[in-house]
Design a protein around this motif. Structure first.
Motif, PDB file in Angstrom:
ATOM      1  N   VAL A 130       7.521 -76.343 -21.247  1.00 35.45           N
ATOM      2  CA  VAL A 130       6.169 -76.104 -20.739  1.00 35.45           C
ATOM      3  C   VAL A 130       5.837 -74.647 -21.039  1.00 35.45           C
ATOM      4  O   VAL A 130       6.728 -73.794 -21.055  1.00 35.45           O
ATOM      5  N   LEU A 131       4.568 -74.360 -21.281  1.00 35.00           N
ATOM      6  CA  LEU A 131       4.181 -72.974 -21.541  1.00 35.00           C
ATOM      7  C   LEU A 131       4.590 -72.079 -20.373  1.00 35.00           C
ATOM      8  O   LEU A 131       4.364 -72.413 -19.208  1.00 35.00           O
ATOM      9  N   GLN A 132       5.168 -70.955 -20.690  1.00 38.05           N
ATOM     10  CA  GLN A 132       5.549 -70.003 -19.639  1.00 38.05           C
ATOM     11  C   GLN A 132       4.337 -69.543 -18.845  1.00 38.05           C
ATOM     12  O   GLN A 132       4.431 -69.279 -17.646  1.00 38.05           O
ATOM     13  N   SER A 133       3.191 -69.450 -19.494  1.00 31.97           N
ATOM     14  CA  SER A 133       1.973 -69.016 -18.799  1.00 31.97           C
ATOM     15  C   SER A 133       1.591 -69.995 -17.694  1.00 31.97           C
ATOM     16  O   SER A 133       1.018 -69.600 -16.669  1.00 31.97           O
ATOM     17  N   GLU A 134       1.905 -71.282 -17.872  1.00 27.50           N
ATOM     18  CA  GLU A 134       1.633 -72.271 -16.833  1.00 27.50           C
ATOM     19  C   GLU A 134       2.657 -72.168 -15.708  1.00 27.50           C
ATOM     20  O   GLU A 134       2.323 -72.272 -14.529  1.00 27.50           O
ATOM     21  N   LEU A 135       3.910 -71.987 -16.071  1.00 31.10           N
ATOM     22  CA  LEU A 135       4.959 -71.839 -15.059  1.00 31.10           C
ATOM     23  C   LEU A 135       4.752 -70.577 -14.235  1.00 31.10           C
ATOM     24  O   LEU A 135       5.110 -70.526 -13.053  1.00 31.10           O
ATOM     25  N   TYR A 136       4.172 -69.555 -14.864  1.00 32.76           N
ATOM     26  CA  TYR A 136       3.930 -68.281 -14.178  1.00 32.76           C
ATOM     27  C   TYR A 136       2.980 -68.471 -12.989  1.00 32.76           C
ATOM     28  O   TYR A 136       3.095 -67.785 -11.973  1.00 32.76           O
ATOM     29  N   LYS A 137       2.062 -69.430 -13.103  1.00 31.66           N
ATOM     30  CA  LYS A 137       1.139 -69.691 -11.995  1.00 31.66           C
ATOM     31  C   LYS A 137       1.894 -70.177 -10.762  1.00 31.66           C
ATOM     32  O   LYS A 137       1.494 -69.896  -9.621  1.00 31.66           O
ATOM     33  N   GLU A 138       2.971 -70.909 -10.982  1.00 34.05           N
ATOM     34  CA  GLU A 138       3.811 -71.343  -9.865  1.00 34.05           C
ATOM     35  C   GLU A 138       4.518 -70.144  -9.248  1.00 34.05           C
ATOM     36  O   GLU A 138       4.660 -70.045  -8.029  1.00 34.05           O
ATOM     37  N   ASP A 139       4.976 -69.235 -10.096  1.00 37.28           N
ATOM     38  CA  ASP A 139       5.562 -67.983  -9.590  1.00 37.28           C
ATOM     39  C   ASP A 139       4.585 -67.285  -8.647  1.00 37.28           C
ATOM     40  O   ASP A 139       4.952 -66.860  -7.552  1.00 37.28           O
ATOM     41  N   GLN A 140       3.347 -67.152  -9.081  1.00 37.10           N
ATOM     42  CA  GLN A 140       2.348 -66.421  -8.313  1.00 37.10           C
ATOM     43  C   GLN A 140       2.134 -66.996  -6.917  1.00 37.10           C
ATOM     44  O   GLN A 140       1.906 -66.259  -5.961  1.00 37.10           O
ATOM     45  N   ARG A 141       2.226 -68.314  -6.811  1.00 39.84           N
ATOM     46  CA  ARG A 141       1.984 -68.954  -5.518  1.00 39.84           C
ATOM     47  C   ARG A 141       3.094 -68.659  -4.508  1.00 39.84           C
ATOM     48  O   ARG A 141       2.890 -68.853  -3.306  1.00 39.84           O
ATOM     49  N   ARG A 142       4.237 -68.196  -4.973  1.00 39.22           N
ATOM     50  CA  ARG A 142       5.384 -67.977  -4.080  1.00 39.22           C
ATOM     51  C   ARG A 142       5.528 -66.512  -3.642  1.00 39.22           C
ATOM     52  O   ARG A 142       6.390 -66.208  -2.830  1.00 39.22           O
ATOM     53  N   TRP A 143       4.741 -65.627  -4.209  1.00 40.14           N
ATOM     54  CA  TRP A 143       4.941 -64.207  -3.917  1.00 40.14           C
ATOM     55  C   TRP A 143       4.512 -63.814  -2.511  1.00 40.14           C
ATOM     56  O   TRP A 143       3.641 -64.428  -1.904  1.00 40.14           O
ATOM     57  N   LEU A 144       5.130 -62.764  -2.027  1.00 38.31           N
ATOM     58  CA  LEU A 144       4.711 -62.141  -0.770  1.00 38.31           C
ATOM     59  C   LEU A 144       3.446 -61.326  -1.017  1.00 38.31           C
ATOM     60  O   LEU A 144       3.192 -60.869  -2.134  1.00 38.31           O
ATOM     61  N   HIS A 145       2.665 -61.120   0.041  1.00 32.75           N
ATOM     62  CA  HIS A 145       1.460 -60.299  -0.082  1.00 32.75           C
ATOM     63  C   HIS A 145       1.837 -58.822  -0.189  1.00 32.75           C
ATOM     64  O   HIS A 145       2.812 -58.362   0.426  1.00 32.75           O
TER      65      HIS A 145
END
Length: 211
Positions: A130-145
């Motif tokens: 899968v494109l890393q750019s798509e997987l990166y969106k999942e990363d973003q959803r898990r980050w702390l504020h």
């Protein structure tokens, strides 16, 4: 998760450079990873203790508390525990820093490398197909504020000027003022400046930090 990366280039691996680099990345991505794994580098670890425990340096511990992430440290001499990180370092060096770069302005260079890393993300993940750019969106959803305020990536120390009003920081000499000869002053060290302060914490003089 996405195998994405960011990198910044600094002249040293001291505490101020390490924390400034991490903070820049947190600000740029707009969040904080929940867990960050480190080698046992001296800016972060003052002592390796038994049963996997670490005594953190004071500044690094305050940085961790400020941003709220969990930290992990590799076991001493176990480079295989961060093999993926070492592979990424090699990838970044080979693809973006070789042949050897001539850098006239390090701040400008570091602003440029953000886009290099983001453009590299438009490729298929080596395992997930899968494109890393798509997987990166999942990363973003898990980050702390991000906290509202930045951490002050600076180190303060007191020292005595010599008879010429000179102080020594990391074996490099910086002037204060003749009137502070043989007087105690405070210095504020960031990754790129040495600020000499008087007893009221007012700047006497600001120098570019020498490496």
């Amino acid at each position: 998760f996405s195998n994405s990366f960011y990198f910044q280039v600094f002249p040293s691996e001291n505490t101020e450079c390490l924390l400034e680099g991490l903070q820049r990345i947190f600000r740029h991505i707009g969040g904080v990873p929940t867990t960050v794994r480190f080698d046992n580098l001296s800016p972060a670890v003052s002592k390796i203790m038994g049963k996997g425990e670490r005594k953190l340096t004071d500044t690094f511990e305050r940085f961790v508390l400020h941003y709220g992430f969990q930290y992990e440290f590799c076991n001493p001499g176990k480079g295989n525990e961060k093999g993926h990180v070492e592979a990424m370092v090699k990838y970044v060096r080979n693809n973006f820093l070789l042949p050897e770069c001539t850098v006239a302005n390090l701040d400008h260079f570091n602003k440029t490398v953000w886009s290099w890393a983001e453009e590299d993300r438009h490729r298929v993940h080596y395992k997930k197909q899968v494109l890393q750019s798509e997987l990166y969106k999942e990363d973003q959803r898990r980050w702390l504020h991000l906290p509202e305020k930045d951490f002050e990536c600076a180190y303060y120390q007191e020292m005595k000027a010599d008879k010429y009003g000179i102080v020594s920081v990391d074996n490099k000499e910086y002037s204060t003022s003749p009137r502070f000869a043989r007087q105690r002053v405070k210095t504020r060290l960031t990754f790129n400046t040495v600020v000499v302060l008087n007893e009221d914490n007012e700047p006497i003089v600001t120098h570019s930090r020498l490496y």
